[in-house]
Design a protein around this motif. Structure first.
Motif: not given
Length: 273
Positions: A19-22, A57-65, A86-92, A94-99
């Motif tokens: 869910d993207d946001a600025p 911005p909010v990132f959600r994911f299904d873990r393996r299985g 998931a942390i790495a994928a979130f940063r990729d 939404a590159p504007h996310v610093a924290r």
């Protein structure tokens, strides 16, 4: 804007939703139990929408299985690589996310503590799971018995209720279950044993080097067990909050459903800001 994507974790493709946001501070939601990323009754999806509307911005994911993700389900104790990926994928995505702050309820909260250090800036931990698991690394749906404090409060309340005494005289109450509950009232809490889940969580809290907010629904059995098992560290945190804070809600809703969802969202947004 909500979009779906996937990322890799140890050779498996994991499904995710952004869910993207600025805003430059994002929220990673880690699902508890075997819940898919939308959560029970779409609770996590609605939470993500609310937090994104507040600018994060909010990132959600299904873990393996789980859900739409590949791989085998190893439970929350094996979810460290999933969270890190998931942390790495979130940063990729939404590159504007610093924290990034991570939120987890139940064994997802425990996972976030157990798998430290992770590349996160803050933790939001709701009703952390402290019971021994079912042997497969996954939290059981219900603990065998609620914590002693909950048993005591429940039975004292019933003993004061004439209707409960009448039901007992009529044989409408399971005497064996009653005896089991009463026997547990006499048990005293012990310090978390080294090597136990509670002991590991105690050590993780003591060694935590990033801001954390612990959210507890005081009527929930899982939260009650956490409060009882980790009473000493909680008392220290509440006496000297610093970067660790504890907030309590008088509710029995484990997932902060209904009107409690507003309280949860408000606390999460405050932690992000």
């Amino acid at each position: 804007m909500r979009r779906h994507l996937s990322f890799a974790c140890d050779g498996a493709a994991l499904a995710a939703t952004l869910d993207d946001a600025p805003g430059s501070t994002g929220l990673l939601i880690v699902s508890g139990g075997n819940e898919i990323r939308s959560g029970a009754h779409r609770g996590m999806a609605m939470l993500a929408q609310r937090v994104a509307a507040a600018g994060h911005p909010v990132f959600r994911f299904d873990r393996r299985g789980i859900g739409d993700s590949e791989g085998g389900n190893g439970g929350y104790r094996s979810s460290g690589p999933d969270i890190a990926a998931a942390i790495a994928a979130f940063r990729d995505a939404a590159p504007h996310v610093a924290r990034i702050a991570a939120f987890g309820n139940c064994d997802a909260a425990s996972a976030l503590l157990l798998h430290q250090p992770l590349a996160l800036d803050a933790l939001i931990l709701a009703n952390p799971w402290t019971y021994a698991d079912d042997g497969g690394g996954e939290a059981a749906d219900e603990p065998a018995l609620p914590p002693v404090s909950a048993i005591r409060a429940r039975y004292l309340s019933r003993l004061k209720d004439p209707r409960s005494l009448l039901r007992l005289l009529k044989g409408e109450i399971d005497v064996r279950k009653l005896a089991r509950g009463l026997s547990a009232m006499g048990k005293r809490s012990t310090e978390p044993a080294a090597g136990s889940l509670a002991g590991d969580l105690d050590a993780a809290l003591a060694g935590l080097r990033r801001p954390a907010t612990i959210l507890l629904a005081t009527g929930d059995r899982t939260a009650q067990a956490f409060m009882e098992t980790l009473a000493a560290p909680l008392a220290r945190i509440e006496a000297n909050p610093g970067t660790l804070r504890v907030e309590r809600l008088a509710s029995s809703s484990h997932s902060f459903a209904g009107d409690d969802s507003e309280w949860l969202a408000t606390r999460i947004i405050a932690a992000l800001e």
